[in-house]
Design a protein around this motif. Structure first.
Motif, PDB file in Angstrom:
ATOM      1  N   ASP A   1       0.845  -1.195   0.000  1.00 21.25           N
ATOM      2  CA  ASP A   1       0.000   0.000   0.000  1.00 21.25           C
ATOM      3  C   ASP A   1       0.884   1.252   0.000  1.00 21.25           C
ATOM      4  O   ASP A   1       1.085   1.889   1.045  1.00 21.25           O
TER       5      ASP A   1
ATOM      6  N   SER B   1       0.337   4.172  -0.855  1.00 24.15           N
ATOM      7  CA  SER B   1      -0.360   5.419  -0.530  1.00 24.15           C
ATOM      8  C   SER B   1      -0.117   5.853   0.914  1.00 24.15           C
ATOM      9  O   SER B   1      -0.354   7.012   1.263  1.00 24.15           O
ATOM     10  N   ARG B   2       0.366   4.946   1.781  1.00 24.01           N
ATOM     11  CA  ARG B   2       0.607   5.268   3.189  1.00 24.01           C
ATOM     12  C   ARG B   2       2.034   5.785   3.438  1.00 24.01           C
ATOM     13  O   ARG B   2       2.438   5.983   4.573  1.00 24.01           O
TER      14      ARG B   2
ATOM     15  N   GLU C   1       2.373   8.978   5.622  1.00 23.65           N
ATOM     16  CA  GLU C   1       1.925   8.682   6.984  1.00 23.65           C
ATOM     17  C   GLU C   1       2.980   7.886   7.748  1.00 23.65           C
ATOM     18  O   GLU C   1       3.315   8.196   8.903  1.00 23.65           O
TER      19      GLU C   1
ATOM     20  N   THR D   1       9.084  10.409  -6.932  1.00 26.22           N
ATOM     21  CA  THR D   1       7.734  10.830  -7.314  1.00 26.22           C
ATOM     22  C   THR D   1       7.709  11.567  -8.649  1.00 26.22           C
ATOM     23  O   THR D   1       6.662  11.649  -9.298  1.00 26.22           O
TER      24      THR D   1
END
Length: 253
Positions: free
Chosen positions: A127, A129-130, A133, A191
């Motif tokens: 994942d 996307s974390r 975080e 990115t």
């Protein structure tokens, strides 16, 4: 225990002057002593060959120029280097990268840290996307406050081992294994990429020739120093294989 080179004991005053030059080394004291040993060996040989050792730098330079000559880089070698390392002659190449740093300190159990970092990496591979975080929670870098973002990076902005890894990643790429650098263990992703352009060979030929000639000279110097160390009478320190060449190379650079 005193260190004695060819019957001459290294003085505390010499060590005090040399030590600040090796503050960034892993073992500054040993590197400083090794550098002094090499200097003494070179000066003794210069004196033996009739060079004026009162001018220490001049004597060492004259000795190396006489005994450790190296060939100049030719056109063919320069062109081969240019073709094999195009990334070194790119301009305008930029990436935007994020990382999570697991810092290695003397008190850290590296095996346990690596195991933990691999667990975190596996979760992010499932994942991604974390990432931000997790960076805020786990990273030991100040960039944790901004989700691990390092912003835009160009060639030369980071340590070489980090640069090689991140500049090889595509945009949106998360490195599938931990990256170890002198700072610790990293989870890294790119990115965004801004592709650069390759400078023409003619614009960098002189730079390449100078670099290759310096490399050749450095190899010749290190081999010669190794030969002299093998002949010298050194007491009080056991030099490890490769250590004299490394310290001498660092001092010469």
């Amino acid at each position: 225990m005193p260190v004695i080179v060819n019957g001459v004991e290294l003085s505390d005053a010499d060590l005090e002057r040399e030590l600040p030059l090796h503050e960034q080394a892993g073992n500054p004291m040993r590197e400083a002593v090794t550098a002094l040993v090499l200097r003494r060996v070179l000066l003794d040989e210069a004196s033996r060959q009739g060079l004026d050792a009162s001018d220490e730098e001049g004597a060492i330079g004259g000795l190396l120029a006489r005994e450790a000559t190296a060939p100049e880089a030719d056109e063919a070698a320069c062109r081969r280097f240019y073709q094999m390392h195009p990334e070194r002659f790119m301009v305008g190449e930029l990436i935007e990268a994020d990382h999570i740093l697991f810092q290695v300190t003397p008190s850290v159990n590296l095996d346990m840290l690596r195991a933990h970092a691999n667990v975190v990496l596996a979760e992010l591979l499932e994942d991604p996307s974390r990432f931000a975080e997790v960076a805020r929670e786990q990273s030991n870098c100040p960039s944790a406050a901004v989700g691990g973002s390092l912003g835009q990076l160009g060639r030369g902005d980071t340590v070489p081992e980090f640069e090689r890894a991140v500049f090889a990643l595509p945009a949106g790429g998360l490195l599938p294994q931990l990256l170890q650098t002198r700072h610790g263990l990293h989870i890294v992703r790119v990115t965004r990429r801004i592709e650069g352009r390759l400078l023409p060979y003619e614009h960098v030929a002189g730079q390449i020739a100078s670099a290759l000639t310096a490399m050749s000279r450095d190899i010749a110097w290190r081999q010669y120093v190794k030969l002299l160390v093998g002949r010298a009478r050194i007491q009080g320190i056991d030099l490890e294989d490769g250590e004299p060449e490394r310290v001498f190379s660092g001092s010469a650079a």
